[in-house]
Design a protein around this motif. Structure first.
Motif, PDB file in Angstrom:
ATOM      1  N   LEU A 147       0.862  -1.185   0.000  1.00  0.00           N
ATOM      2  CA  LEU A 147       0.000   0.000   0.000  1.00  0.00           C
ATOM      3  C   LEU A 147       0.899   1.236   0.000  1.00  0.00           C
ATOM      4  O   LEU A 147       1.668   1.429   0.945  1.00  0.00           O
ATOM      5  CB  LEU A 147      -0.898   0.019   1.245  1.00  0.00           C
ATOM      6  CG  LEU A 147      -2.110  -0.915   1.245  1.00  0.00           C
ATOM      7  CD1 LEU A 147      -2.777  -0.900   2.606  1.00  0.00           C
ATOM      8  CD2 LEU A 147      -3.104  -0.523   0.162  1.00  0.00           C
ATOM      9  N   PRO A 148       0.783   2.084  -1.057  1.00  0.00           N
ATOM     10  CA  PRO A 148       0.009   1.918  -2.278  1.00  0.00           C
ATOM     11  C   PRO A 148       0.571   0.798  -3.154  1.00  0.00           C
ATOM     12  O   PRO A 148       1.708   0.365  -2.971  1.00  0.00           O
ATOM     13  CB  PRO A 148       0.127   3.271  -2.954  1.00  0.00           C
ATOM     14  CG  PRO A 148       1.408   3.835  -2.444  1.00  0.00           C
ATOM     15  CD  PRO A 148       1.543   3.357  -1.040  1.00  0.00           C
ATOM     16  N   GLN A 149      -0.227   0.361  -4.122  1.00  0.00           N
ATOM     17  CA  GLN A 149       0.105  -0.826  -4.898  1.00  0.00           C
ATOM     18  C   GLN A 149       1.284  -0.590  -5.830  1.00  0.00           C
ATOM     19  O   GLN A 149       1.286   0.307  -6.657  1.00  0.00           O
ATOM     20  CB  GLN A 149      -1.116  -1.263  -5.716  1.00  0.00           C
ATOM     21  CG  GLN A 149      -0.940  -2.612  -6.398  1.00  0.00           C
ATOM     22  CD  GLN A 149      -2.184  -3.035  -7.146  1.00  0.00           C
ATOM     23  OE1 GLN A 149      -2.399  -2.640  -8.284  1.00  0.00           O
ATOM     24  NE2 GLN A 149      -3.014  -3.839  -6.498  1.00  0.00           N
ATOM     25  N   ALA A 570       9.099   2.043   4.247  1.00  0.00           N
ATOM     26  CA  ALA A 570       9.568   1.024   3.314  1.00  0.00           C
ATOM     27  C   ALA A 570       9.925   1.713   2.008  1.00  0.00           C
ATOM     28  O   ALA A 570       9.784   2.934   1.875  1.00  0.00           O
ATOM     29  CB  ALA A 570       8.487  -0.038   3.102  1.00  0.00           C
ATOM     30  N   ILE A 571      10.387   0.938   1.039  1.00  0.00           N
ATOM     31  CA  ILE A 571      10.617   1.486  -0.295  1.00  0.00           C
ATOM     32  C   ILE A 571      10.204   0.427  -1.316  1.00  0.00           C
ATOM     33  O   ILE A 571      10.519  -0.761  -1.160  1.00  0.00           O
ATOM     34  CB  ILE A 571      12.086   1.929  -0.505  1.00  0.00           C
ATOM     35  CG1 ILE A 571      12.246   2.578  -1.895  1.00  0.00           C
ATOM     36  CG2 ILE A 571      13.064   0.795  -0.277  1.00  0.00           C
ATOM     37  CD1 ILE A 571      13.587   3.299  -2.081  1.00  0.00           C
ATOM     38  N   GLY A 575       8.684   4.333  -4.779  1.00  0.00           N
ATOM     39  CA  GLY A 575       9.461   5.274  -3.988  1.00  0.00           C
ATOM     40  C   GLY A 575       9.380   4.939  -2.516  1.00  0.00           C
ATOM     41  O   GLY A 575       8.952   3.840  -2.115  1.00  0.00           O
ATOM     42  N   VAL A 576       9.794   5.885  -1.673  1.00  0.00           N
ATOM     43  CA  VAL A 576       9.753   5.703  -0.219  1.00  0.00           C
ATOM     44  C   VAL A 576       8.295   5.742   0.243  1.00  0.00           C
ATOM     45  O   VAL A 576       7.529   6.619  -0.156  1.00  0.00           O
ATOM     46  CB  VAL A 576      10.581   6.780   0.498  1.00  0.00           C
ATOM     47  CG1 VAL A 576      10.466   6.635   2.015  1.00  0.00           C
ATOM     48  CG2 VAL A 576      12.041   6.685   0.062  1.00  0.00           C
ATOM     49  N   VAL A 584       3.254   7.416  -0.875  1.00  0.00           N
ATOM     50  CA  VAL A 584       4.628   7.717  -1.283  1.00  0.00           C
ATOM     51  C   VAL A 584       5.021   9.077  -0.709  1.00  0.00           C
ATOM     52  O   VAL A 584       4.202  10.005  -0.656  1.00  0.00           O
ATOM     53  CB  VAL A 584       4.743   7.736  -2.820  1.00  0.00           C
ATOM     54  CG1 VAL A 584       6.168   8.087  -3.249  1.00  0.00           C
ATOM     55  CG2 VAL A 584       4.324   6.396  -3.401  1.00  0.00           C
ATOM     56  N   MET A 585       6.272   9.187  -0.284  1.00  0.00           N
ATOM     57  CA  MET A 585       6.757  10.449   0.254  1.00  0.00           C
ATOM     58  C   MET A 585       8.122  10.782  -0.337  1.00  0.00           C
ATOM     59  O   MET A 585       8.857   9.908  -0.796  1.00  0.00           O
ATOM     60  CB  MET A 585       6.859  10.388   1.782  1.00  0.00           C
ATOM     61  CG  MET A 585       7.840   9.345   2.302  1.00  0.00           C
ATOM     62  SD  MET A 585       8.174   9.490   4.067  1.00  0.00           S
ATOM     63  CE  MET A 585       9.221  10.941   4.089  1.00  0.00           C
TER      64      MET A 585
END
Length: 604
Positions: A147-149, A570-571, A575-576, A584-585
């Motif tokens: 999540l997100p996929q 996580a990554i 992305g991160v 995503v951030m």
């Protein structure tokens, strides 16, 4: 899985057909009645047909095993395992664990399915059928789990469940992550509805889940969980009706903590508790054992040997609703039997699985031969070449230093990545890693040809590499290529080497490949002998040590960076990922200010 006709089995049970094998003079460890007593066992083909006095089952060609001075113990069950993390093919994995008494495994085969799809799964199920090891397959609730996929080779959706839940090989719904239930993900809700229709149990994945959130997943029908991070969390789950599994993997060591629900709180809880390893590597199995190791560990913590054996056999079978097939030495069950001289030491002398003699006098006597592989399993790497310039973190902030987020691994809390706020130098718009302060580049590159292959790069800490890079295409949950490194040039070489050679794990230093473990099957496993695989793992570990890393298993920890179901960061190929926001951030904060909280946007 069902080889014998019902009428044939009835006749075998009535002794109208002679047994193929009998075990005599042993002490039966009866996990159903919690007793140990003298009894013989009769086996017809792959099944047990009688226990006790089996004289009437002996025929002219019946073989006999004399178990004098030994205990007759049911084969052990690993209640939750990502087999592919061992990097061993199904045949090689069976060869590794059967000598340690593991005769059944519950698995989602999820890494096979995301890399090779349903056609690949069909091949793997056929391979499993050719070994004495049984794998009770739970169809993954969804793929990918992220999540997100993120992007994978094959997506399990509600449509998949509508079709595949009808397959006879499916015994439940695998590892249903609590966030997807809490969010009422539409495909997951449909998968659960289909499971209700087909009367399939729901297996859970609920790390650190308590209170209202735990109530919610129980209301969704989740039956069991393997992810308790301490014994009080496990106790709450038991009190609320869950079956729970104590996990002891190659990098996540929870048995000593979670066994306290039995040794410190209430020994009568033991029948609600079973064992699993979740993720194991070959060197750990070869050196320390598999499920037999967990039996010994539990006994060493004060658990009665008979209770520990129940936790390693019948408890899992009942939790997964497969106790009519495995879990005890009882008529009608598969002939999965261990002969053990000492229940405390639990050194296994003989292993019978599916009625076949696999280990005799601690020597493997079964011939494990891997099948030929199709292109479906051998051509999953569709990774485009990457350049060093694409493996950098860039910023448009006009400053010489920026604040950034680094994913900080803590091997005392397995899988968990916390936030580490770091200040990094900027040169010509590129945010540089800080090797001296243990801040490396990390990237995940999509390798199934579903995107343009653009790498997303962030920062990670905890590996302490002083030079070089390492990469792996065996990396749950997505099995895209994950790579960490001190510089972009070595990272590009590592990733491209995997693309050119069909996948594996690689270590690069100063522009040279210094270690490479090929994993040609789906880019995640190999037919190597378990002892050979253990030697290859040790070579890579020593190379990582030479580059400065002191983590217990540097490559395994790196591979788990794609798991978004465990806090805090996580990554993936997107992305991160911020676990709590499920979004995503940007790893680079948008200003140079110093706030008490991590953020990606300044509010000043």
């Amino acid at each position: 899985m069902y080889k014998e006709a019902i009428c044939e089995m009835i006749d075998a049970g009535l002794a109208k057909l002679p047994a193929d094998l009998i075990i005599t003079n042993g002490l039966l460890v009866n996990v159903n009645s919690s007793e140990i007593y003298p009894a013989d066992v009769a086996i017809y083909k792959s099944r047990i047909v009688a226990t006790g006095d089996v004289a009437s089952y002996i025929g002219e060609n019946t073989k006999t095993i004399d178990a004098k001075g030994k205990y007759i113990v049911p084969g052990l069950i690993d209640g939750h395992l990502h087999i592919e993390c061992s990097k061993l093919s199904m045949t090689s994995f069976a060869k590794a664990v059967l000598p340690h008494g593991t005769t059944s495994i519950i698995s989602g085969l999820d890494q096979y399915i995301v890399t090779a799809g349903l056609d690949g799964i069909r091949e793997i199920l056929h391979e499993i059928d050719g070994t004495p090891l049984k794998v009770f397959w739970g169809l993954p609730f969804l793929t990918p789990y992220t999540l997100p996929q993120s992007h994978v080779g094959f997506n399990v959706t509600a449509k998949t469940h509508a079709e595949v839940q009808k397959w006879p090989e499916v015994f439940g719904i695998w590892e249903t992550v609590s966030e997807f239930i809490e969010n009422q993900h539409s495909d997951v809700m449909k998968a659960i509805e289909y499971a209700r229709l087909h009367r399939l149990p729901i297996y859970g994945c609920a790390p650190m889940t308590r209170g209202n959130k735990l109530n919610a997943i129980l209301c969704a029908g989740v039956r069991l969980d393997h992810e308790s991070y301490d014994h009080t969390e496990m106790m709450e789950k038991i009190r609320k009706g869950m079956n729970v599994l104590i996990r002891e993997s190659s990098i996540s060591h929870f048995l000593a903590e979670n066994i306290k629900v039995i040794t410190h709180l209430n020994p009568r809880l033991a029948r609600r508790v079973s064992f699993c390893t979740d993720d194991v590597i070959a060197s750990d199995i070869v050196t320390n054992g598999h499920m037999d190791k967990l039996i010994r560990m539990a006994i060493a913590k004060g658990v009665d040997p008979l209770t520990a054996i129940q936790m390693g056999s019948i408890n899992s079978a009942e939790a997964y609703r497969i106790d009519h097939l495995v879990g005890s030495v009882s008529p009608g069950r598969f002939a999965d039997i261990l002969l053990v001289s000492d229940l405390v030491k639990f050194d296994i002398d003989t292993v019978i699985a599916k009625g076949q003699l696999v280990v005799e006098n601690q020597a493997t006597v079964f011939n494990f031969v891997p099948p030929k592989r199709s292109a479906v399993l051998l051509q999953s790497m569709k990774l485009k070449p990457v350049t060093a310039s694409a493996l950098k973190v860039t910023t448009n902030i006009k400053q010489t230093k920026v604040k950034a987020l680094s994913l900080d691994v803590d091997f005392n809390i397995p899988f968990v990545r916390r936030a580490r706020q770091v200040e990094l130098n900027v040169q010509d718009g590129v945010v540089l890693p800080d090797i001296q302060n243990d801040v490396l580049y990390v990237t995940v590159v999509e390798r199934f040809g579903k995107t343009d292959g653009t790498a997303k790069v962030g920062f990670c800490s905890g590996w302490k590499l002083k030079s070089g890079a390492m990469a792996s295409s065996c990396a749950p949950d997505d099995n895209n290529v994950v790579c960490i490194g001190t510089n972009s040039e070595d990272m590009a070489l590592a990733i491209n080497h995997l693309a050119e050679h069909g996948g594996g794990q690689v270590i690069v230093n100063q522009g040279k490949v210094i270690g490479f473990l090929p994993l040609p099957i789906c880019g995640i496993v190999s037919d190597l002998d378990p002892h050979t695989m253990a030697q290859e793992e040790e070579k890579l570990l020593l190379l990582a040590r030479e580059l400065g890393c002191d983590l217990p298993d540097p490559l395994f920890y790196m591979c788990c960076l794609q798991i978004t179901a465990i806090p805090d960061y996580a990554i993936t190929d997107l992305g991160v990922i911020d676990f709590h926001k499920q979004a995503v951030m940007d790893p680079v904060f948008k200003c140079g200010c110093s706030h008490g909280k991590l953020q990606t946007k300044c509010h000043d």
